[in-house]
Write a protein that holds these residues in place. Structure first.
Motif, PDB file in Angstrom:
ATOM      1  N   TRP A 195       1.025  -1.330   0.027  1.00 31.68           N
ATOM      2  CA  TRP A 195      -0.038   0.047   0.041  1.00 31.68           C
ATOM      3  C   TRP A 195       0.808   1.374   0.026  1.00 31.68           C
ATOM      4  CZ3 TRP A 195       0.508   3.493   3.924  1.00 31.68           C
ATOM      5  CH2 TRP A 195       1.079   3.127   5.234  1.00 31.68           C
ATOM      6  N   GLU A 211       1.114   4.224  -2.848  1.00 24.29           N
ATOM      7  CA  GLU A 211       0.804   5.500  -2.774  1.00 24.29           C
ATOM      8  C   GLU A 211       2.185   6.266  -3.004  1.00 24.29           C
ATOM      9  OE1 GLU A 211      -1.478   7.133  -1.038  1.00 24.29           O
ATOM     10  OE2 GLU A 211      -2.871   5.735   0.207  1.00 24.29           O
ATOM     11  N   TYR A 227      -2.334  -1.256  -8.172  1.00 20.25           N
ATOM     12  CA  TYR A 227      -2.639  -1.785  -6.438  1.00 20.25           C
ATOM     13  C   TYR A 227      -4.091  -1.297  -5.926  1.00 20.25           C
ATOM     14  CZ  TYR A 227      -2.325  -1.811  -1.419  1.00 20.25           C
ATOM     15  OH  TYR A 227      -2.582  -1.783  -0.156  1.00 20.25           O
ATOM     16  N   GLN A 271      -7.319  -3.476  -4.851  1.00 20.92           N
ATOM     17  CA  GLN A 271      -7.877  -3.086  -3.431  1.00 20.92           C
ATOM     18  C   GLN A 271      -9.578  -2.264  -3.460  1.00 20.92           C
ATOM     19  OE1 GLN A 271      -6.288  -4.154  -0.724  1.00 20.92           O
ATOM     20  NE2 GLN A 271      -4.856  -5.038  -2.288  1.00 20.92           N
TER      21      GLN A 271
END
Ligand code: GTP
Length: 464
Positions: free
Chosen positions: A29, A33, A60, A64
């Motif tokens: 994660w 980011e 990603y 998610q």
């Protein structure tokens, strides 16, 4: 890379560290980011590098089901394609903006949707798909209203561009005018360039070429002042400058054409006026000629008196008038005495002088109402209305002594004498011709009796 670091040094440094450190599964994660932040910075100047990072983040976020982040990633990526402006890049940008709108919809993020629609508005406008562009602009603008962000400003400019492309320059100008009022701070800088670029074209569409050229020059200066070392940006600037210069040239041509058209109109107007004036002059000359011609038809050219035709017509009028009212009327035929000798001795010009002089004297002596005309050769017709026999005689004697007093230049020894045969209207006279015959006979008798005298025809019952 040097550019990117110079622009966003600190942020880029932090994000790079985070990106490099988060290299195991459990920190995916964090890596996504970081890739997203790095991508956003990189996308500003280096599309391919930025998009590669953005792709990684996107994968990603999609996995998610982080729809908000997906929408954002897609938007940034779309934006980077849009900046490249070639047709394939615009198509890529369009697709990504659409996907961004769907993701924002799924995230229930109306701003995200509005942003994506704003992007579509610009991208579609630049692809010349005006109707779809207008639809996207209209969908996004109400949602963007009041956010006071560059997106709201530039979407309005794109909307104006779409309206202009849709041949609604008046509407486009309304939007541009209200933008200048509400966003004065955007008058300068890169976004000011596009504003002036579109407004210049709008002015041109409205026929205000001077304002158009001036706006496009402002746009050009904005571009020249907006310096950056990035090759990509320079390239875009050169392209944009080239387009603007082309437009300025074509507008200058149009301005010249408009001036030429204006000149032609003026010329046409002036020649119209000249033709009208010439026609008026021709008509005037024709009328004058006609008047002159008519006058000549009734005038004796030598003496200026009424000619035989005209004298007879006027005598006929006077005859009818006197007969109808039973009023006295005298008709006299006058003939210059020994006129032939004047011609023979002094020449034809002297004869002409005698005729003219006699006409002049008669004009002075007689009343304006009397008819006096040249009957032919050295013979004259006199019609006296409303006078009795004695008065008629007095008038003739007045004329006689006035004429005799004249001395001719060309014929000093020729006395201007005349003989006259006179006849009065009688109760039983039917025709003017009868009187003329009697006057002619009386004239003959006056000549026979020694000339330089008047002879009245026998009148048994002259109207007195
Ligand atoms: N100069 C000049 N002569 C004219 C004009 N019209 C006629 N005549 C001349 O006038 C002359 C008239 O001559 P006659 O008819 O013999 O008459 P006269 O010489 O006046 O003689 P009486 O009438 O008997 O007194 C002619 O010679 C014509 O040629 C004219 O317009 N100008």
């Amino acid at each position: 890379m040097a550019d990117i670091e110079a622009l966003n040094g600190e942020t880029f440094e932090l994000a790079s560290n985070a990106y490099r450190s988060a290299d195991n599964e459990s920190l995916a994660w964090m890596r996504a980011e970081a890739a997203s932040v790095l991508g956003q910075i990189a996308l500003r100047t280096d599309g391919d590098y930025g998009r590669a990072l953005s792709e990684e983040a996107l994968r990603y976020f999609e996995a998610q089901q982080m729809h908000d982040m997906v929408a954002n990633e897609l938007y940034m990526s779309a934006f980077s394609w849009w900046r490249q402006r070639d047709s394939q890049s615009l198509k890529n940008a369009e697709q990504l903006f659409r996907r961004s709108a769907e993701a924002a919809q799924r995230a229930d993020n109306p701003f995200g949707v509005a942003y994506a629609e704003a992007g579509l508005c610009g991208v579609l406008e630049q692809q010349g798909r005006v109707a779809e562009a207008l639809q996207s602009c209209r969908a996004s603008l109400p949602k963007l209203k009041g956010i006071w962000h560059i997106t709201e400003y530039s979407t309005n400019v794109n909307y104006a561009a779409a309206l202009l492309a849709n041949k609604e320059p008046g509407q486009a100008m309304l939007i541009l005018e209200s933008l200048a009022k509400d966003w004065p701070e955007w008058d300068v800088g890169y976004h000011g360039y596009r504003y002036y670029f579109i407004r210049g074209q709008t002015y041109a569409a409205l026929g205000h070429y001077e304002a158009a050229v001036s706006d496009l020059n402002v746009a050009l200066n904005e571009l020249l002042e907006f310096g950056d070392n990035s090759w990509a940006r320079n390239n875009r600037l050169i392209q944009a400058r080239f387009r603007v210069e082309q437009l300025v040239q074509s507008l200058e041509r149009k301005t010249q054409e408009a001036a030429e058209k204006d000149r032609r109109h003026r010329l046409l107007l002036v020649s119209g006026v000249i033709v009208t004036l010439l026609l008026s002059v021709i008509v005037m000359l024709l009328l004058r000629h006609r008047r002159f011609y008519r006058r000549m038809a009734f005038t004796d050219p030598l003496t200026g008196l009424a000619n035989r035709r005209s004298s007879e017509a006027r005598a006929q009028e006077a005859f009818a008038h006197a007969k109808a009212r039973q009023q006295p009327l005298f008709i006299a035929l006058l003939d210059l005495d020994r006129f032939k000798t004047c011609n023979d001795r002094y020449g034809h010009d002297a004869g002409d002088e005698a005729l003219k002089r006699f006409a002049k004297v008669a004009d002075k002596v007689l009343r304006p109402g009397d008819v006096f005309g040249r009957w032919g050769g050295e013979e004259f017709l006199l019609v006296l209305q409303g006078v009795d026999r004695d008065e008629a005689n007095t008038i003739l004697e007045r004329l006689r002594s006035a004429a005799a007093a004249e001395r001719l230049k060309l014929a000093p020894d020729y006395p201007l004498h005349f003989s006259a045969g006179v006849v009065g209207l009688q109760h039983d006279t039917e025709q003017l011709a009868e009187l003329l015959t009697l006057a002619d006979q009386a004239l003959y008798q006056a000549k026979e009796a020694g000339r330089n005298r008047s002879y009245f025809a026998k009148d048994y019952a002259v109207l007195n």
